[in-house]
Design a protein around this motif. Sequence first.
Motif, PDB file in Angstrom:
ATOM      1  N   ARG A  35      26.794 -16.401 -32.378  1.00 30.91           N
ATOM      2  CA  ARG A  35      27.010 -17.845 -32.232  1.00 30.91           C
ATOM      3  C   ARG A  35      26.441 -18.352 -30.909  1.00 30.91           C
ATOM      4  NH1 ARG A  35      33.218 -18.758 -32.635  1.00 30.91           N
ATOM      5  NH2 ARG A  35      33.506 -17.265 -34.325  1.00 30.91           N
ATOM      6  N   LYS A 265      36.063 -28.223 -19.737  1.00 26.14           N
ATOM      7  CA  LYS A 265      35.245 -29.168 -20.508  1.00 26.14           C
ATOM      8  C   LYS A 265      34.913 -28.599 -21.899  1.00 26.14           C
ATOM      9  CE  LYS A 265      32.777 -32.985 -20.383  1.00 26.14           C
ATOM     10  NZ  LYS A 265      33.271 -34.322 -20.256  1.00 26.14           N
TER      11      LYS A 265
ATOM     12  N   LEU B 362      26.101 -30.366 -17.536  1.00 26.37           N
ATOM     13  CA  LEU B 362      26.368 -29.020 -18.044  1.00 26.37           C
ATOM     14  C   LEU B 362      27.683 -28.937 -18.817  1.00 26.37           C
ATOM     15  CD1 LEU B 362      25.576 -26.104 -18.359  1.00 26.37           C
ATOM     16  CD2 LEU B 362      26.412 -25.625 -16.059  1.00 26.37           C
ATOM     17  N   GLY B 363      28.745 -29.555 -18.292  1.00 29.57           N
ATOM     18  CA  GLY B 363      30.036 -29.514 -18.986  1.00 29.57           C
ATOM     19  C   GLY B 363      29.938 -30.122 -20.373  1.00 29.57           C
ATOM     20  N   GLU B 364      29.323 -31.309 -20.461  1.00 30.64           N
ATOM     21  CA  GLU B 364      29.179 -31.994 -21.747  1.00 30.64           C
ATOM     22  C   GLU B 364      28.304 -31.166 -22.693  1.00 30.64           C
ATOM     23  OE1 GLU B 364      31.006 -34.610 -22.252  1.00 30.64           O
ATOM     24  OE2 GLU B 364      30.306 -34.747 -24.331  1.00 30.64           O
ATOM     25  N   LEU B 366      27.932 -27.835 -22.647  1.00 32.62           N
ATOM     26  CA  LEU B 366      28.689 -26.670 -23.144  1.00 32.62           C
ATOM     27  C   LEU B 366      29.716 -27.092 -24.187  1.00 32.62           C
ATOM     28  CD1 LEU B 366      29.242 -24.422 -19.995  1.00 32.62           C
ATOM     29  CD2 LEU B 366      27.459 -24.316 -21.738  1.00 32.62           C
ATOM     30  N   LYS B 367      30.226 -28.318 -24.039  1.00 31.42           N
ATOM     31  CA  LYS B 367      31.178 -28.819 -25.031  1.00 31.42           C
ATOM     32  C   LYS B 367      30.479 -28.986 -26.390  1.00 31.42           C
ATOM     33  CE  LYS B 367      34.435 -32.565 -25.813  1.00 31.42           C
ATOM     34  NZ  LYS B 367      34.479 -34.017 -25.677  1.00 31.42           N
ATOM     35  N   SER B 370      29.909 -25.648 -27.930  1.00 27.74           N
ATOM     36  CA  SER B 370      31.125 -25.102 -28.543  1.00 27.74           C
ATOM     37  C   SER B 370      31.409 -25.743 -29.896  1.00 27.74           C
ATOM     38  CB  SER B 370      32.325 -25.304 -27.610  1.00 27.74           C
ATOM     39  OG  SER B 370      32.214 -24.460 -26.490  1.00 27.74           O
ATOM     40  N   ARG B 373      28.877 -24.302 -32.379  1.00 29.52           N
ATOM     41  CA  ARG B 373      29.180 -22.894 -32.688  1.00 29.52           C
ATOM     42  C   ARG B 373      30.365 -22.788 -33.630  1.00 29.52           C
ATOM     43  NH1 ARG B 373      28.321 -21.774 -26.386  1.00 29.52           N
ATOM     44  NH2 ARG B 373      26.102 -21.274 -26.467  1.00 29.52           N
ATOM     45  N   VAL B 377      26.781 -22.770 -36.324  1.00 29.86           N
ATOM     46  CA  VAL B 377      25.383 -22.776 -35.893  1.00 29.86           C
ATOM     47  C   VAL B 377      25.253 -21.885 -34.655  1.00 29.86           C
ATOM     48  CG1 VAL B 377      23.429 -24.192 -35.169  1.00 29.86           C
ATOM     49  CG2 VAL B 377      25.116 -25.130 -36.749  1.00 29.86           C
ATOM     50  N   HIS B 378      24.219 -21.070 -34.609  1.00 27.30           N
ATOM     51  CA  HIS B 378      23.982 -20.232 -33.438  1.00 27.30           C
ATOM     52  C   HIS B 378      23.246 -21.056 -32.392  1.00 27.30           C
ATOM     53  CE1 HIS B 378      24.076 -16.426 -36.164  1.00 27.30           C
ATOM     54  NE2 HIS B 378      25.162 -17.153 -36.236  1.00 27.30           N
ATOM     55  N   ILE B 379      23.870 -21.209 -31.242  1.00 24.05           N
ATOM     56  CA  ILE B 379      23.317 -22.065 -30.196  1.00 24.05           C
ATOM     57  C   ILE B 379      23.018 -21.252 -28.947  1.00 24.05           C
ATOM     58  CG2 ILE B 379      23.837 -23.971 -28.593  1.00 24.05           C
ATOM     59  CD1 ILE B 379      23.354 -24.982 -31.365  1.00 24.05           C
ATOM     60  N   GLU B 380      21.766 -21.223 -28.533  1.00 23.37           N
ATOM     61  CA  GLU B 380      21.421 -20.684 -27.221  1.00 23.37           C
ATOM     62  C   GLU B 380      21.295 -21.882 -26.293  1.00 23.37           C
ATOM     63  OE1 GLU B 380      18.500 -17.626 -27.043  1.00 23.37           O
ATOM     64  OE2 GLU B 380      18.365 -17.747 -24.856  1.00 23.37           O
ATOM     65  N   ALA B 381      22.132 -21.922 -25.245  1.00 26.04           N
ATOM     66  CA  ALA B 381      22.197 -23.111 -24.394  1.00 26.04           C
ATOM     67  C   ALA B 381      21.549 -22.863 -23.043  1.00 26.04           C
ATOM     68  CB  ALA B 381      23.661 -23.527 -24.197  1.00 26.04           C
ATOM     69  N   SER B 382      20.771 -23.814 -22.562  1.00 23.96           N
ATOM     70  CA  SER B 382      20.282 -23.786 -21.182  1.00 23.96           C
ATOM     71  C   SER B 382      21.464 -23.963 -20.255  1.00 23.96           C
ATOM     72  CB  SER B 382      19.295 -24.928 -20.941  1.00 23.96           C
ATOM     73  OG  SER B 382      18.041 -24.600 -21.451  1.00 23.96           O
ATOM     74  N   LEU B 383      21.513 -23.175 -19.174  1.00 26.92           N
ATOM     75  CA  LEU B 383      22.668 -23.227 -18.285  1.00 26.92           C
ATOM     76  C   LEU B 383      22.322 -23.811 -16.928  1.00 26.92           C
ATOM     77  CD1 LEU B 383      24.101 -19.748 -19.241  1.00 26.92           C
ATOM     78  CD2 LEU B 383      24.865 -21.974 -20.056  1.00 26.92           C
ATOM     79  N   GLU B 384      21.024 -24.014 -16.683  1.00 29.87           N
ATOM     80  CA  GLU B 384      20.591 -24.629 -15.428  1.00 29.87           C
ATOM     81  C   GLU B 384      19.404 -25.534 -15.730  1.00 29.87           C
ATOM     82  OE1 GLU B 384      21.080 -22.677 -11.206  1.00 29.87           O
ATOM     83  OE2 GLU B 384      20.295 -21.199 -12.624  1.00 29.87           O
TER      84      GLU B 384
END
Lengths: 442, 442
Positions: A35, A265, B362-364, B366-367, B370, B373, B377-384
């Motif tokens: 996920r 968040k 970033l908080g929004e 990651l929300k 989530s 997911r 859905v498989h989500i690869e998220a940018s973290l920076e």
Amino acid sequence: MAAKFRPYPGTRDFYPAEMEFRNWMFQTQREVCERYGYGEYQAPVLESTDLYRAKSSEEIVNEQLYTFTDRGDREVSIRPEMTPTLARMAVDRPASCLLPLRWFSIANFMRYERPGRGRLREFYQLNVDLLGAKGPGADAEILMIAVDLMRAYGASDDMFVVRISDRRLLDLWIGIDDREKLRRIGRLIDKKEKITEEAFAEELAKECEDPELESRVRSFLAMDNASLDRDPDEIVAHLKLEGQKADDLLAVLNHLIAVRLLLRKSGHEAAVLFDPAIVRGFDYYTGLVFEIYDTNPENRRAIFGGGRYDRLLGQFGKEDIPAVGFGMGDVTLEHFLEGHGLESSRTVSHRAFLTLMNNDLLGETLKLASELRSEGVHIEASLEATKKFGKQFELAEKKGFRYVLILGEDEAKAGTVIIKDLQTGSQHAETRHTVADYLKKR
Amino acid sequence: MAAKFRPYPGTRDFYPAEMEFRNWMFQTQREVCERYGYGEYQAPVLESTDLYRAKSSEEIVNEQLYTFTDRGDREVSIRPEMTPTLARMAVDRPASCLLPLRWFSIANFMRYERPGRGRLREFYQLNVDLLGAKGPGADAEILMIAVDLMRAYGASDDMFVVRISDRRLLDLWIGIDDREKLRRIGRLIDKKEKITEEAFAEELAKECEDPELESRVRSFLAMDNASLDRDPDEIVAHLKLEGQKADDLLAVLNHLIAVRLLLRKSGHEAAVLFDPAIVRGFDYYTGLVFEIYDTNPENRRAIFGGGRYDRLLGQFGKEDIPAVGFGMGDVTLEHFLEGHGLESSRTVSHRAFLTLMNNDLLGETLKLASELRSEGVHIEASLEATKKFGKQFELAEKKGFRYVLILGEDEAKAGTVIIKDLQTGSQHAETRHTVADYLKKR
């Protein structure tokens, strides 16, 4: 030969009932990691012993490794942990390893543990690692996965707690330059939960000598989750730190605050607590450290843990790669799941036992079995008629089946099947093409 | 350390793209076996070397075993095959092993193969076994599983052929008492496909000496699938057999006819052919033998095979247990699947790359990750955030993503997400709660 062979000491056989449980454990891990866009990897069970000499702890290499010389005179070992292999693979095929790299694996490991320590010699572990990413977002993502794993097993947020801290916090807080003393204080804090308060006080006084140092350790340990709600500048000022050390401590506190905010968040904060006593015994951690604890007072050991290790991978390749991750062993996880009765949250497959009334009906019976299997029902079919038909019902019951299917000549002609419920003793005829639906609705 | 470590010779690393393929291979095996009510088992990778001395072939024990002495002075080996472990487990916990016992396992094995033979030292194998059942129904069930496995990978019945025979057929047909000569003739027939017709004729003449014997072997090999449509009494009469030998041959022919009839009735006959040349090299087979061949002329090796081995398990326990089963190695299976382009029949998961416009979001972000997911859905998220936003699209493309999600301040306020299709270059805004649905429909 009548000699009875046993499994190798400290290892386990997995019979089907146990394997079904493990498959659920592992499949859940797979689903949660996927996920998050993590890719699964796997590697040979055997590695060159040099790979472990390069970096594994001395305890592992000298005492725990299953090591031997192969028929081609190579020194090889059964893997005792995954990180060296991960590093080897990431360095070996950089084109397959675009950073940031999100990887996980579920594998078995062997360590020659001394008997009686309650440890196994073969264990399984999920390893989850995020390479090439720094910053609070990366740390938050690893913690989110840890929380989502527990939730995916059906655990509610009050069954576990994720205790987080930062490995640099202790050094900066204590502010002494004796690295050996710092390490010993860290190890003492690491075992605080396992010894009595008196024993801890005694050892701490002996280690610190200086009462001023002892009071610093005490003020360090007095921090709790609410400390992160305070203004970090005030905390630093209160400690009378200045210059670089003050800046560094401020940065660490702000990092932890940012991580916690991201968890809030994204909906992952409920089970996460800041706890300065979390230091983790391994020297390679460089930032975030965390451990997941069962809230069940009967089971006080950490279930699993992890952290940031930005300087480990450089020892296998050309340069350092920032890294954060965790390992989740199967044994402590199983204790947690059983302790909370979570194994019952597994979805059970639809299954039935198909009897054989007489051998002339075998072809028709196998045809029915094929029909039901293609509709997704698991069918164990009798392949030979028994002298007493009732024997087949006894076997089905012993094997744990609730539903038994009967196909006699009359049913074969009429296109029906009799379904017997062994739990209630009742039975009824069902048209052949509705049997699968009937079983799926139970 | 700049030294480059490689995987141990003859073993493979599995990077995520390869692992996804393997998970599909193994998960398909699991599903088919479970449909038939087979339970999965697993065992330690290490066994006592005595377990293999008991029964594995001399070649395995003397030349191929990864064997060593552990720190407690026990002679141990990495498992080279599953059957001894299966026998050990069945004898060790009879209460967990009600007969008939239906079991399968998917495991790795190690053998010290000589380099250059195109064989690997670590391979994976599915083992499927039905213990405690005799008769045509049991043999038919094992063949049905083999056929259903191929079909579950998307193979049509013209891509493979299941060649079946009975190990006793040759002995009864030839009718000589010299068991060593019989065995040598069997081995010669086993390699018939791998040598030229001339070489076979020459070796056969040399082995048989007697032209009468040679002609018997020729008449044996002249049988084909249609032979089973003939009256078996006629076949036996034609061979001028009498008494016990005639009865035995008749029983074997009738058994094969019954198996084929059950396969026809259950819808599994299309790919199954009787072929007397299938003898399989191993001495432990006592009845049914079969091999699955690729019909692709480029790939003439058997994909996998198996048979009945009623006298093997008795050597581990107290008494013989009838048994039929097969082993399916990963390497030949992979060649088959790739040769027919079947790997594309895998269902691909829904996945997207989620960009990060600036670090305040970033908080929004990651929300949103989530939320998606939890909808599968498989989500690869940018973290920076990157200096140039476009860098994130480049990374997504390199990582093989088709869909990229963008969440800016405006979108966050409006409750929308921009979906960009990297393949077509087009993009559009989607309301936040319909993003998962949109991606799932692609």
